[in-house]
Design a protein around this motif. Structure first.
Motif, PDB file in Angstrom:
ATOM      1  N   CYS A 111       0.858  -1.193   0.000  1.00 53.04           N
ATOM      2  CA  CYS A 111       0.000   0.000   0.000  1.00 53.04           C
ATOM      3  C   CYS A 111       0.890   1.237   0.000  1.00 53.04           C
ATOM      4  CB  CYS A 111      -0.889  -0.022   1.237  1.00 53.04           C
ATOM      5  SG  CYS A 111      -1.695   1.549   1.607  1.00 53.04           S
ATOM      6  N   TYR A 135      -9.455   2.083   6.363  1.00 53.45           N
ATOM      7  CA  TYR A 135      -8.712   2.161   5.096  1.00 53.45           C
ATOM      8  C   TYR A 135      -9.679   2.008   3.928  1.00 53.45           C
ATOM      9  CZ  TYR A 135      -5.457   1.109   1.378  1.00 53.45           C
ATOM     10  OH  TYR A 135      -4.768   1.134   0.203  1.00 53.45           O
ATOM     11  N   CYS A 139      -5.489   0.419  -2.541  1.00 53.53           N
ATOM     12  CA  CYS A 139      -4.453  -0.453  -3.130  1.00 53.53           C
ATOM     13  C   CYS A 139      -4.813  -1.940  -3.103  1.00 53.53           C
ATOM     14  CB  CYS A 139      -3.127  -0.253  -2.390  1.00 53.53           C
ATOM     15  SG  CYS A 139      -2.573   1.450  -2.348  1.00 53.53           S
ATOM     16  N   ARG A 160      -0.072  -4.208   3.839  1.00 56.46           N
ATOM     17  CA  ARG A 160      -1.377  -4.112   4.475  1.00 56.46           C
ATOM     18  C   ARG A 160      -2.063  -5.477   4.424  1.00 56.46           C
ATOM     19  NH1 ARG A 160      -4.224   0.469   6.116  1.00 56.46           N
ATOM     20  NH2 ARG A 160      -2.742   1.996   5.326  1.00 56.46           N
TER      21      ARG A 160
END
Ligand code: GLU
Ligand code: ZN
Length: 327
Positions: A111, A135, A139, A160
């Motif tokens: 990410c 979030y 990505c 992530r």
């Protein structure tokens, strides 16, 4: 995904292995002492082995003097441990090894979002969210392999973890069953960066697993992190420990104990020649066990609690308001 961990009744935990895991990011205060006391009593009352592990990953917040001071604070309080295990900072290679498993199984992705990009994209940054901004998934379509190209370009990124969809439930030793939908309510979270060390969420799971921890007692500021950590246990097919989260100590303004509430550092109380038994007595009073003003040692509390086997589920569930004059 749906799984429930934790015993389904209020019986005390079986003999196992527990830990104290302080972060040397500064001086420990009365609030830390209260959580340490409950964790220590939980272990000592069940005959569990108790490990001490210094979680010194949070650079640059980690202070070089703080680790030694934690040991002094615990000794002063009368809280002992059976064995000290390596500091988290000494286990970087092991975290990298486990991160590799998460990459291979496509559980993590690189990410490149910055903090402000995430806050802007999240619908209501920090407001109405359970535990920080969720979030937004920018990505998520990347795969672990895409990191190679980013590496070639010299781009900084974070690894992530992909939160699986669905409801997740577990049972807290004090707060009972906790459920939410982590992918919606908490979102994907950072487990490492391509520069710098592994993040707390990954390190704590790897350490607790490798060290055979069966029981975690800690502050309830980490209650949402438990959902993240349980998702990691599931992804790694590891057996998680049982959890009990102790409510935090707050100031009269309801905010987490801090400098503005006066000097509540244990090192300061020690300098003021306050007897540790007086502080333990104060904490035992705050936990609803003894009358105010009594002095007592942690060992005496073990004997006292032996006659109250249900004490864990009877702990106060609300934050405790600290007033210096009560001490
Ligand atoms: N190191 C964390 C703290 O001091 C505790 C983490 C844990 O117990 O999992 O707040
Ligand atoms: Zn991103």
């Amino acid at each position: 995904m749906h799984f429930l961990t934790g015993s389904d009744d209020d019986s005390p935990p079986a003999r196992g292995r527990a830990r104290l895991a302080p972060s040397p990011t500064g001086a420990q205060h009365v609030g830390n002492a209260r959580t340490f006391l409950v964790a220590w009593l939980d272990a000592r009352c069940s005959g569990s082995e108790l490990l001490l592990r210094i979680e010194d990953l949070d650079t640059p917040r980690t202070k070089p003097w703080a680790s030694d001071q934690i040991l002094e604070d615990l000794a002063w309080l009368g809280l002992d441990w059976d064995r000290q295990v390596p500091h988290a900072s000494q286990r970087a290679d092991r975290y990298t090894e486990v991160l590799e498993i998460l990459k291979q199984t496509n559980r993590v992705y690189p990410c490149t979002c910055t903090r402000s990009e995430i806050d802007q994209a999240a619908s209501a940054p920090h407001e109405g969210t359970l535990d920080g901004a969720v979030y937004p998934g920018t990505c998520q379509t990347r795969r672990a392999d895409d990191a190679r190209q980013l590496d070639q370009q010299g781009v900084k990124y974070a690894w992530r973890f992909r939160m699986p969809p669905g409801v997740q439930s577990w049972r807290d030793g004090l707060h009972g069953v906790r459920s939410l939908e982590p992918s919606r309510d908490l979102g994907d979270f950072v487990v490492a960066r391509n520069y710098g060390p592994a993040a707390y969420q990954l390190a704590v799971v790897v350490d607790d697993h490798d060290q055979g921890i069966t029981r975690v007692v800690r502050g309830d500021d980490l209650i949402y992190s438990t959902f993240r950590q349980l998702a990691l246990y599931a992804a790694l097919e590891w057996m998680p420990p049982d959890y009990l989260h102790v409510p935090l100590v707050v100031g009269t303004d309801g905010k987490r104990l801090a400098k503005r509430h006066g000097d509540t550092r244990l090192s300061y109380l020690r300098e003021q020649a306050i007897a540790p038994e007086r502080l333990i007595g104060y904490l035992a009073w705050s936990l609803g066990w003894i009358e105010r003003g009594r002095v007592i040692t942690p060992r005496e509390l073990v004997e006292f609690l032996a006659m109250r086997p249900g004490w864990r589920s009877e702990l106060p569930r609300e934050p405790w308001v600290f007033r210096m004059q009560d001490l």
